[in-house]
Design an enzyme around this catalytic site. Structure first.
Site, PDB file in Angstrom:
ATOM      1  N   ASP A 336      50.951 -36.910  -9.681  1.00 33.51           N
ATOM      2  CA  ASP A 336      49.678 -36.203  -9.650  1.00 33.51           C
ATOM      3  C   ASP A 336      49.851 -34.922 -10.477  1.00 33.51           C
ATOM      4  O   ASP A 336      50.939 -34.341 -10.508  1.00 33.51           O
ATOM      5  CB  ASP A 336      49.339 -35.861  -8.196  1.00 33.51           C
ATOM      6  N   ASP A 624      49.283 -35.318  -3.197  1.00 32.77           N
ATOM      7  CA  ASP A 624      49.091 -34.362  -2.114  1.00 32.77           C
ATOM      8  C   ASP A 624      47.780 -34.573  -1.364  1.00 32.77           C
ATOM      9  O   ASP A 624      47.569 -33.999  -0.310  1.00 32.77           O
ATOM     10  CB  ASP A 624      49.132 -32.920  -2.649  1.00 32.77           C
ATOM     11  N   ASP A 628      45.530 -39.932  -2.501  1.00 31.68           N
ATOM     12  CA  ASP A 628      46.826 -40.421  -2.968  1.00 31.68           C
ATOM     13  C   ASP A 628      47.510 -41.327  -1.942  1.00 31.68           C
ATOM     14  O   ASP A 628      48.437 -42.065  -2.297  1.00 31.68           O
ATOM     15  CB  ASP A 628      47.765 -39.243  -3.278  1.00 31.68           C
TER      16      ASP A 628
END
Length: 890
Positions: A336, A624, A628
């Site tokens: 990410d 996070d 996800d």
């Protein structure tokens, strides 16, 4: 719930106007009646996430016994028990049960993700019912409810916005976008629009950061976007870790070897004659049991546990033990962007003022007008402890001033803010009035450059006010474009000085005849250490992939700055919208082409991970946010963020970064590679030792010799297989370990020359042991047969035990010389060898142990023969390694 109702909840409400939405949901701007709400509650169910079907504790416990290696160990325990070796049987069963209990605990942790997802829900919501506003429990919301939103609220359900007033919603946990989204009550034209671009929708568990709004509930419970994520989490299959696959392979290899040993031993024994079939069968089975490294699973667990401790000291907190080793085989790291590769902190990177750019500099004059506007025209609150509270873009402007010594509090006391024209998404501007010491008013205006520039009639260069002309306008637009192409979020600053505050604070009255002051370019910058981590990852053969909810240009710019992409590598970037037009097969076939994914949804992330796995790669995924979680669970190793991460993402992860730093992943990969290498060394050591024992017994039995007793084998296994094997797990990483390519999913404990090493080293151990036994028989120091045999048996026992201790030095590296890797670098290993030697020697030299172990005292000449036979393995293996390095591995 009827199929029609289900379909209704999944309609693309963002492409319909308010009237159509309300009609479909059979609601009104004043909401539902209490009776209708209760009726719908029965029909749709409560606005909460399903827990899904949970396994019982007993079922989880039984599942732990499905591994092939565990089955082999249990079979060995049963055979040992019936052959009279109850101690070994009990030891094996204890190890297996401890591992099963540990597995149940880990599985329970994996369920934390959905529990955490449920806990995120807001308890109450303000709704319009019965033509009045009332507070109800969020779990009682139903489709069609009209919900009132204001700053600080958590969105209680998915909804279509029907009224907005400067509304901004922070959706980072759901979309990964680093800044709050400006919401508008508009009709979107395309149906195929990603979640992050649906500016007229609000989604469950996101946060209102600014303004107010009203929305009509379109989905509740499992029919929300968060519900879809919960469903994906519940259905996501736990991927088998490379370690688990390796242990299963090892179990299969051992089972084949054991069956082969039994058949050959039994067949040869019967052909030789002199044994009845039952006696020969028991001998064959006992030899097969001796071939099983029953301590291996426990030792692997200990090595992994020690690895987790080392990783924890370096900010990598491992939640599932096999994750330690999985990291070492990682081919792809899907990361990410926000908070992992970047700081998740909007930062002013460049200021264009007085017709020049100031970049990464602290020397901007404190009387600079642009600096004054960016800090005056700002709604950021500064708490008592200095924390900046507000929109990330605005806090970035204040932080820029603070870092340069601009005393905002005292400046605002001198020129207090008396009035304002708040920001709204239509005009994209904000203005504030500040009283000057001479009684006039300073009007500070900030906003979108294209909108603000239309309202500027002058421009300021070092206090010299000049009429706006074509060349200046071109310069401003050119600079704005340059900043935008760097993926910077650009705001323009302007001002004017007036004699009085207008009675009507409208944009027309206030935001006209302005003097242009400057441009401010902001970005969520990359972490300084992340670029180096990306470089190291590439050097190690690991491919970093960026997956983000941010815009394509922003993602590409950051990827270039980090070294994930080269300048101009536009074809390596793909958006979620483009992914929607690709089938899973098309994505799998073209997966190698893309390194950056922008504006993606949770479903896209799972598809990307699965596509790489289908390509045979071991995939790590970082994240996070709630969005996800499904991909974290699907990946071979999910990596959550300890600081910014939601409890949902942490619950779905195998490892959590305490510092949210991408470079920590690379540190963990290095540790993972070291752990695998050390487990491989342990496997080589144990299996070579077991093969040496089996061959010694096998050949001796075929020749009619009585070399070793069961008590000897048991003590050698307890002493030499335990302490040195565990100590090998603490070996420091070999030099250049991060310059090797990932070993990949298909490699196992026997790859890289380990299998051939086990075979020749096992044969060598057996040959040296039998050689010392023959020497003792042919060069006796006693005359009686019993004494000669006792000496030979003792020398064979001492030689086999000591050979294994010496051989532990050989396996510090599969191919490198012991003199290069450092024989005595590992202090714990040195102590382990010393302790094992003392325990082994004590059974021979300490009075009282002789009868227990059925051994004799040896004289100096005999001990010399034992030492020569034992140490011979060191130079022989060194010579073989040298030949291998010069021929096979050069």
């Amino acid at each position: 719930m009827s199929e029609q109702k289900k379909k209704q909840l999944n309609d693309a409400f963002y492409v319909e106007d308010e009237k159509q939405v309300l009609e479909k949901l059979q609601s009104t701007p004043n909401g539902l009646s209490t009776a209708e709400a209760e009726k719908r509650l029965k029909e749709y169910g409560h606005n909460q996430l399903d827990e899904g079907k949970k396994k019982s504790l007993f079922s989880k416990f039984l599942d732990q016994f499905k591994d092939f290696m565990i089955i082999i160990l249990l079979a060995a325990a049963v055979l040992s028990f019936f052959m009279g070796d109850q101690v070994e049987a009990i030891m094996i069963i204890v190890v297996v049960f401890i591992m099963a209990i540990f597995g149940v605990v880990q599985e329970a942790k994996a369920e934390e993700a959905i529990e955490a997802l449920k806990d995120m829900s807001t308890p109450n919501a303000n709704v319009r019912r019965d033509n009045t506003t009332k507070t109800v429990r969020s779990t009682d919301l139903v489709p069609g409810d009209i919900v009132l939103l204001e700053a600080g609220d958590v969105i209680p359900a998915d909804m279509r916005l029907i009224e907005t007033a400067s509304l901004k919603i922070e959706e980072a946990a759901l979309t990964g976008e680093s800044v709050p989204v400006e919401k508008e009550d508009v009709v979107l034209e395309k149906e195929d629009i990603g979640i992050g671009d649906r500016i007229n929708m609000a989604y469950m568990n996101s946060n209102v950061t600014y303004g107010r709004g009203v929305g009509v509930v379109t989905g509740t419970g499992m029919n929300t976007e968060v519900g879809k994520i919960a469903n994906m989490l519940a259905q996501a299959d736990e991927t088998n870790t490379p370690l688990k696959e390796n242990l299963n392979k090892l179990g299969k290899v051992l089972s084949i070897a054991i069956i082969f040993i039994c058949i050959v031993m039994f067949g040869v024994g019967m052909l030789r004659g002199g044994h009845n079939w039952m006696e020969m069968l028991l001998t064959s089975v006992s030899l097969a049991v001796a071939a099983i490294p029953e301590g291996l699973p426990a030792i692997v667990t200990i090595i992994l546990a020690l690895g987790t401790q080392k990783m924890a000291k370096r900010n990598a907190l491992v939640r599932k033990l096999p994750a330690v080793e999985t990291l070492g085989s990682t081919d792809i790291i899907c990361s990410d962007k926000t908070g992992t590769l970047t700081l998740n902190q909007m930062t002013v990177e460049e200021v264009f003022t007085n017709n020049e750019s100031i970049r990464d500099s602290k020397d901007i004059p404190l009387d600079n007008t642009t600096l004054k506007i960016m800090t005056f025209c700002n709604d950021t609150k500064i708490s008592d402890d200095g924390t900046l509270i507000g929109d990330p873009t605005e806090t970035a402007l204040i932080k820029y001033g603070e870092d340069r010594g601009y005393d905002i509090a005292s400046k605002l006391k001198e020129e207090p803010r008396l009035a304002e024209v708040p920001f709204d998404s239509d005009r994209k501007l904000m203005s504030t009035f500040h009283k000057l010491p001479d009684g006039r008013f300073f009007v500070a205006v900030k906003g979108a450059p294209d909108e603000l520039l239309k309202r500027c009639t002058n421009y300021d260069v070092n206090g010299d006010i000049k009429p706006m002309d074509k060349s200046e306008e071109d310069l401003i637009l050119k600079t704005n474009k340059q900043l935008a192409t760097q993926a910077l979020r650009v705001l323009a600053m302007a001002y004017k000085i007036v004699d009085e505050i207008p009675s009507e604070l409208t944009s027309e009255n206030v935001e006209a005849d302005l003097t242009f002051s400057g441009l401010v370019g902001m970005i969520d910058p990359e972490r300084k250490e992340a670029a180096e981590a990306v470089r190291v990852a590439k050097e190690a053969g690991i491919r970093p992939i960026m997956i983000t909810g941010d815009h394509k240009d922003t993602a590409e710019a950051i990827a270039v700055r980090l070294g994930i992409l080269k300048e101009g590598q536009h074809d390596a970037v793909i958006t979620g919208g483009e992914l929607n037009n690709m089938s899973d097969e098309q994505l799998a076939n073209s997966i190698e082409q893309y390194s950056v994914y922008a504006r993606v949804s949770p479903e896209h992330k799972v598809r990307i991970v699965k596509a790489w796995q289908k390509d045979g790669k071991v995939v790590a995924m970082t994240g996070d946010g709630v969005n996800d979680a499904p991909a974290l669970k699907t990946a071979d190793i999910g990596i959550g963020m300890g600081i910014t991460g939601t409890e949902v993402s942490k619950g779905a992860s195998d490892m959590v970064l305490a510092d949210d730093n991408f470079s920590t992943i690379i540190v963990a990969v290095e540790e993972g590679r070291k752990v695998f290498s050390n487990i491989q060394k342990t496997v080589q050591y144990l299996l070579a030792a077991n093969l040496g024992e089996v061959l010694t017994l096998f050949i001796a039995t075929m020749l009619g010799w009585d070399t070793l007793l069961p008590v000897h084998l048991l003590w050698i296994n307890v002493v030499t297989d335990t302490f040195p094997a565990i100590a090998l797990g603490l070996e420091p990483a070999e030099k250049g370990i991060m310059k090797h390519k990932p070993r990949g999913r298909d490699s196992d404990f026997f790859s890289g020359g380990v299998m051939s090493s086990i075979i020749y080293q096992g044969i060598l151990e057996a040959g040296l042991t039998l050689g010392v036994y023959m020497y003792a028989i042919n060069n006796p120091v006693h005359s009686s047969y019993d004494a000669i045999h006792a000496d030979a048996l003792t020398m064979a026992y001492a030689t086999l035990g000591l050979i294994q201790l010496i051989h532990a030095f050989n396996v510090k590296s599969v191919h490198e010389s012991i003199f290069k890797v450092g024989a005595f670098r590992n202090k714990i290993f040195n102590y382990a060898i010393l302790l094992s030697f003392v325990l082994l020697a004590a059974t021979i030299v300490v009075p009282g142990f002789n009868d227990l172990f059925k051994v004799a005292h040896l004289d100096g000449h005999q001990w010399l023969a034992v030492l020569i036979g034992s140490f011979a393995i060191l130079p022989i293996v060194e010579i073989v390694k040298w030949i291998q390095r010069k021929t096979i591995y050069k």
